[in-house]
Design a protein around this motif. Sequence first.
Motif, PDB file in Angstrom:
ATOM      1  N   ALA A 188      45.365  55.272  31.573  1.00 31.31           N
ATOM      2  CA  ALA A 188      45.810  56.042  30.415  1.00 31.31           C
ATOM      3  C   ALA A 188      47.302  55.872  30.149  1.00 31.31           C
ATOM      4  CB  ALA A 188      45.490  57.523  30.616  1.00 31.31           C
ATOM      5  N   ASN A 189      48.042  55.511  31.190  1.00 32.55           N
ATOM      6  CA  ASN A 189      49.495  55.358  31.051  1.00 32.55           C
ATOM      7  C   ASN A 189      49.911  53.916  30.761  1.00 32.55           C
ATOM      8  OD1 ASN A 189      49.837  58.096  31.767  1.00 32.55           O
ATOM      9  ND2 ASN A 189      49.766  57.586  33.945  1.00 32.55           N
ATOM     10  N   GLU A 190      48.929  53.015  30.619  1.00 38.21           N
ATOM     11  CA  GLU A 190      49.241  51.595  30.486  1.00 38.21           C
ATOM     12  C   GLU A 190      48.814  51.048  29.114  1.00 38.21           C
ATOM     13  OE1 GLU A 190      50.943  50.045  32.736  1.00 38.21           O
ATOM     14  OE2 GLU A 190      50.852  51.558  34.331  1.00 38.21           O
ATOM     15  N   SER A 191      49.157  49.787  28.876  1.00 35.55           N
ATOM     16  CA  SER A 191      48.812  49.146  27.609  1.00 35.55           C
ATOM     17  C   SER A 191      47.325  48.787  27.574  1.00 35.55           C
ATOM     18  CB  SER A 191      49.636  47.864  27.431  1.00 35.55           C
ATOM     19  OG  SER A 191      49.188  46.864  28.320  1.00 35.55           O
ATOM     20  N   VAL A 192      46.827  48.456  26.387  1.00 33.45           N
ATOM     21  CA  VAL A 192      45.435  48.075  26.224  1.00 33.45           C
ATOM     22  C   VAL A 192      45.121  46.797  27.003  1.00 33.45           C
ATOM     23  CG1 VAL A 192      45.858  46.724  24.130  1.00 33.45           C
ATOM     24  CG2 VAL A 192      43.592  47.736  24.518  1.00 33.45           C
ATOM     25  N   TYR A 193      46.124  45.941  27.204  1.00 33.06           N
ATOM     26  CA  TYR A 193      45.915  44.698  27.944  1.00 33.06           C
ATOM     27  C   TYR A 193      45.547  44.983  29.404  1.00 33.06           C
ATOM     28  CZ  TYR A 193      48.409  42.884  23.887  1.00 33.06           C
ATOM     29  OH  TYR A 193      48.786  42.587  22.608  1.00 33.06           O
ATOM     30  N   TYR A 194      46.072  46.068  29.910  1.00 26.50           N
ATOM     31  CA  TYR A 194      45.777  46.483  31.287  1.00 26.50           C
ATOM     32  C   TYR A 194      44.279  46.764  31.441  1.00 26.50           C
ATOM     33  CZ  TYR A 194      46.316  49.452  35.538  1.00 26.50           C
ATOM     34  OH  TYR A 194      46.221  50.015  36.776  1.00 26.50           O
ATOM     35  N   PHE A 207      40.406  26.506  34.545  1.00 22.20           N
ATOM     36  CA  PHE A 207      40.089  27.682  33.730  1.00 22.20           C
ATOM     37  C   PHE A 207      41.253  28.662  33.589  1.00 22.20           C
ATOM     38  CE2 PHE A 207      36.152  26.258  35.833  1.00 22.20           C
ATOM     39  CZ  PHE A 207      35.387  25.954  34.710  1.00 22.20           C
ATOM     40  N   GLY A 208      42.423  28.280  34.058  1.00 20.56           N
ATOM     41  CA  GLY A 208      43.583  29.158  33.947  1.00 20.56           C
ATOM     42  C   GLY A 208      43.420  30.424  34.762  1.00 20.56           C
ATOM     43  N   LEU A 209      43.890  31.532  34.225  1.00 22.48           N
ATOM     44  CA  LEU A 209      43.816  32.815  34.935  1.00 22.48           C
ATOM     45  C   LEU A 209      42.370  33.215  35.214  1.00 22.48           C
ATOM     46  CD1 LEU A 209      45.764  34.933  36.048  1.00 22.48           C
ATOM     47  CD2 LEU A 209      45.638  36.118  33.848  1.00 22.48           C
ATOM     48  N   ASP A 210      41.441  32.849  34.341  1.00 21.40           N
ATOM     49  CA  ASP A 210      40.023  33.147  34.572  1.00 21.40           C
ATOM     50  C   ASP A 210      39.493  32.441  35.819  1.00 21.40           C
ATOM     51  OD1 ASP A 210      40.017  34.713  32.351  1.00 21.40           O
ATOM     52  OD2 ASP A 210      38.855  33.341  31.092  1.00 21.40           O
ATOM     53  N   GLY A 211      40.059  31.297  36.152  1.00 22.45           N
ATOM     54  CA  GLY A 211      39.627  30.556  37.326  1.00 22.45           C
ATOM     55  C   GLY A 211      39.821  31.344  38.613  1.00 22.45           C
ATOM     56  N   VAL A 212      40.850  32.185  38.638  1.00 18.14           N
ATOM     57  CA  VAL A 212      41.070  33.055  39.799  1.00 18.14           C
ATOM     58  C   VAL A 212      39.883  33.998  39.967  1.00 18.14           C
ATOM     59  CG1 VAL A 212      42.548  34.834  40.794  1.00 18.14           C
ATOM     60  CG2 VAL A 212      43.581  32.950  39.525  1.00 18.14           C
ATOM     61  N   LEU A 213      39.369  34.504  38.858  1.00 18.72           N
ATOM     62  CA  LEU A 213      38.251  35.441  38.903  1.00 18.72           C
ATOM     63  C   LEU A 213      36.956  34.758  39.320  1.00 18.72           C
ATOM     64  CD1 LEU A 213      38.933  37.439  35.605  1.00 18.72           C
ATOM     65  CD2 LEU A 213      39.974  37.703  37.854  1.00 18.72           C
ATOM     66  N   TYR A 214      36.751  33.525  38.867  1.00 18.83           N
ATOM     67  CA  TYR A 214      35.520  32.799  39.201  1.00 18.83           C
ATOM     68  C   TYR A 214      35.458  32.405  40.679  1.00 18.83           C
ATOM     69  CZ  TYR A 214      35.127  32.162  34.101  1.00 18.83           C
ATOM     70  OH  TYR A 214      35.037  32.367  32.758  1.00 18.83           O
ATOM     71  N   SER A 215      36.593  32.331  41.340  1.00 20.99           N
ATOM     72  CA  SER A 215      36.627  31.844  42.727  1.00 20.99           C
ATOM     73  C   SER A 215      35.792  32.701  43.674  1.00 20.99           C
ATOM     74  CB  SER A 215      38.074  31.771  43.231  1.00 20.99           C
ATOM     75  OG  SER A 215      38.666  33.052  43.320  1.00 20.99           O
ATOM     76  N   MET A 216      35.747  33.991  43.426  1.00 26.97           N
ATOM     77  CA  MET A 216      35.008  34.907  44.302  1.00 26.97           C
ATOM     78  C   MET A 216      33.497  34.696  44.233  1.00 26.97           C
ATOM     79  SD  MET A 216      35.368  37.560  46.400  1.00 26.97           S
ATOM     80  CE  MET A 216      34.741  39.187  46.831  1.00 26.97           C
ATOM     81  N   PRO A 217      32.852  34.802  43.049  1.00 28.12           N
ATOM     82  CA  PRO A 217      31.397  34.619  43.001  1.00 28.12           C
ATOM     83  C   PRO A 217      30.940  33.224  43.408  1.00 28.12           C
ATOM     84  CG  PRO A 217      32.314  34.779  40.779  1.00 28.12           C
ATOM     85  CD  PRO A 217      33.392  35.177  41.721  1.00 28.12           C
ATOM     86  N   PRO A 239      48.388  41.479  35.714  1.00 32.76           N
ATOM     87  CA  PRO A 239      47.343  40.775  36.462  1.00 32.76           C
ATOM     88  C   PRO A 239      47.395  41.051  37.963  1.00 32.76           C
ATOM     89  CG  PRO A 239      48.336  39.313  34.855  1.00 32.76           C
ATOM     90  CD  PRO A 239      49.182  40.547  34.886  1.00 32.76           C
ATOM     91  N   MET A 240      48.594  41.103  38.534  1.00 30.33           N
ATOM     92  CA  MET A 240      48.739  41.382  39.961  1.00 30.33           C
ATOM     93  C   MET A 240      48.246  42.788  40.285  1.00 30.33           C
ATOM     94  SD  MET A 240      49.981  39.827  42.747  1.00 30.33           S
ATOM     95  CE  MET A 240      51.323  38.738  42.246  1.00 30.33           C
ATOM     96  N   ASP A 257      50.109  32.573  30.578  1.00 31.41           N
ATOM     97  CA  ASP A 257      49.254  33.273  29.627  1.00 31.41           C
ATOM     98  C   ASP A 257      50.068  33.792  28.443  1.00 31.41           C
ATOM     99  OD1 ASP A 257      46.379  34.630  29.451  1.00 31.41           O
ATOM    100  OD2 ASP A 257      47.866  36.109  28.811  1.00 31.41           O
ATOM    101  N   GLU A 258      49.442  33.798  27.273  1.00 31.00           N
ATOM    102  CA  GLU A 258      50.128  34.220  26.058  1.00 31.00           C
ATOM    103  C   GLU A 258      50.609  35.661  26.140  1.00 31.00           C
ATOM    104  OE1 GLU A 258      49.213  34.634  21.231  1.00 31.00           O
ATOM    105  OE2 GLU A 258      47.722  33.749  22.588  1.00 31.00           O
ATOM    106  N   ILE A 259      49.797  36.526  26.746  1.00 32.09           N
ATOM    107  CA  ILE A 259      50.153  37.949  26.857  1.00 32.09           C
ATOM    108  C   ILE A 259      50.954  38.218  28.130  1.00 32.09           C
ATOM    109  CG2 ILE A 259      49.276  40.303  27.051  1.00 32.09           C
ATOM    110  CD1 ILE A 259      48.867  39.019  24.306  1.00 32.09           C
ATOM    111  N   PHE A 260      50.403  37.810  29.261  1.00 33.52           N
ATOM    112  CA  PHE A 260      51.008  38.158  30.552  1.00 33.52           C
ATOM    113  C   PHE A 260      52.229  37.312  30.891  1.00 33.52           C
ATOM    114  CE2 PHE A 260      46.387  39.232  31.116  1.00 33.52           C
ATOM    115  CZ  PHE A 260      46.567  40.588  30.876  1.00 33.52           C
ATOM    116  N   GLY A 261      52.501  36.334  30.047  1.00 32.25           N
ATOM    117  CA  GLY A 261      53.730  35.572  30.210  1.00 32.25           C
ATOM    118  C   GLY A 261      54.946  36.352  29.719  1.00 32.25           C
TER     119      GLY A 261
END
Length: 471
Positions: free
Chosen positions: A364-370, A430-440, A287-288, A275-279
Amino acid sequence: MDQKSNTFLETEPIGALMKKYAVPCIISLLVAALYNIVDQIFIANASYLGSYGNAANTVVFPLTVVALSIAVMIGDGCCAFVSISLGADKKEDAHKGIGSAVLLCIISSLVLTAIYLIFQEPILTVFGGRVNEDTFHHAKEYFFWITVGVPFYMFGQAMNPIIRSDGSPKFAMLATLGGAATNIVLDPIFIFIFKWGMMGAAVATVLGQVLTAALSVWYLCHMKAIRLEKSSFRIHGKLAAKYLPLGICSFLSQISLVAAMAAIQNMTLKYGAMDEIFGQSQYAQIPMAVLGIVMKFFQIVISIAVGMAAGCIPIVGYNIGAGRKDRARSLFTHLLIAEAAVGAVALFIVELFPNQLIGIFGAANESVYYTEFAVKCFRIYLCMMILATVNKATFIYLQSLGKALLSTMLSMVREVVFGVGFALILPAFFGLDGVLYSMPVSDVLTFVISVIVICYTYKTLKTGTGKEGAR
C-alpha cells in the motif's frame, strides 16, 4: 537409566510417530524462518524504511543462511548419528558425539562472526547490496547487528535436532518458538516506537536467538536418553568424521541456496538496471525487494517440507539401526504423499492470492510497479512447488538412511548445477523474466532425477523386515 528408552520408535504406528516428531520439527523450522520474515514485514510497513529496507533485508538474508547451513550440518548430522547409535544401543558414541558437536558449533560460529565483521562491505556487495545508496546503508546497519547474534543463532539451530534425537521434539519446538515470540513482540516496539530502524529489527531478532540458545543449554543439562559427561566435550575426531557426512546434505541444501540467491540477486541487479522501469533510480530497489519477499514465502513452504522430512530422521535412523526396513519404507510413502499435499496447497495460494500476499509486505505504501512485479514473481517463480517439496523430501530421507554421498550429489545438482546455472543463463535470453523462470525449470529437471532415486530407494528397503538386520 533405561538404555533403550527410545524403543517406541520401533513399535508405535508410523502415522502417530510422524505426527509426534514432524509437527514440532515443522513448527521449529517455520519459527526459525519467521525470524527474518517478521523483520521484513515490519520493515516494509515502516514508512521511513519501505522497499529500501526491504531490499536491504533481502541482501542480508543469504548471509544468515550461511550461518544456518553450518549449524544444520552439525546438528542434523549429529541427530542422525545419535539416533542410529541409540537404535544400535551405543550410548557412549551418542553422548560423545553430542559433546563434540557442541564444541564444533561454538568454534565455527565465532570464526564466521569474525569473517562477517572484518569483510562486511565486500560481502554485502557480492549479494547485490549496492543497488543504490539507501539500500546499502540499511544493509550495513542490519548486517552488523545480525552478525553479533550469529553465535547464539547457530547454537540454537544446531542443538534443535540434537534435542529431537533425545526424544524431546516438543521442547525443541518450544525453545525456537520462545525466541520467535520475543522477536515478534520487540520488532514493532523497536521499529515503530523507538524508531531504531534496521538496528531495531536486528536487535529484536538477536534477543530472540539468545533466549533460544539459553533454553538449549538448559536442556543439554537435563537430557533424557543420554547423559552428557565432562569427557563428552572434546573434539572426538573419529566420531565427527562419522556424523558430519550425515549432515552434509543439510549443509549443501542451505549453502547451495546461498549460491543460487547470490546468482539471482546479482542477475536481478544487472538486468533490472536494463529494464525500462526498474532502470530508474527511484524504482531500482523494487526487483530486489520483491524477489526477497517471494523467496521468503518459498522459505515458509520449504520449511514445512524440510520439517516433515527432518522430523522423520530419528524414526528412520532408529528403525534402520534396529533392522526394521519395512517401517522405514512405509514412512517414506507417508512422507512423499504429505510433501506433495503441502506443495499443492502452497501452489493454490500463490496462484490465486498473490495480491493479498504482497499486501502483507507494505504494498500500500509502494508504487504500482511494486505490486505488478510481485504478482508476476509469485506466479512464475513458485509455479512448481509440488515438485520442489517432493525433491526436498527425497534428499533428506536419503540422509536419514545414511546415504550421505547420494543425498549430497542430488542437492548439488539441484541447487548449484540447475539453480545457479539457469539463474545465470536464462536472463541472457529473457532478461529480468529469466531470473523468474530459473526456479521452475530447475525443479522440473530435478524431479526427473528424484523419480529414479525414489524407485531405487523403495527397492533397497524391500528386505530386512525383522530384527535380523540389526547391528
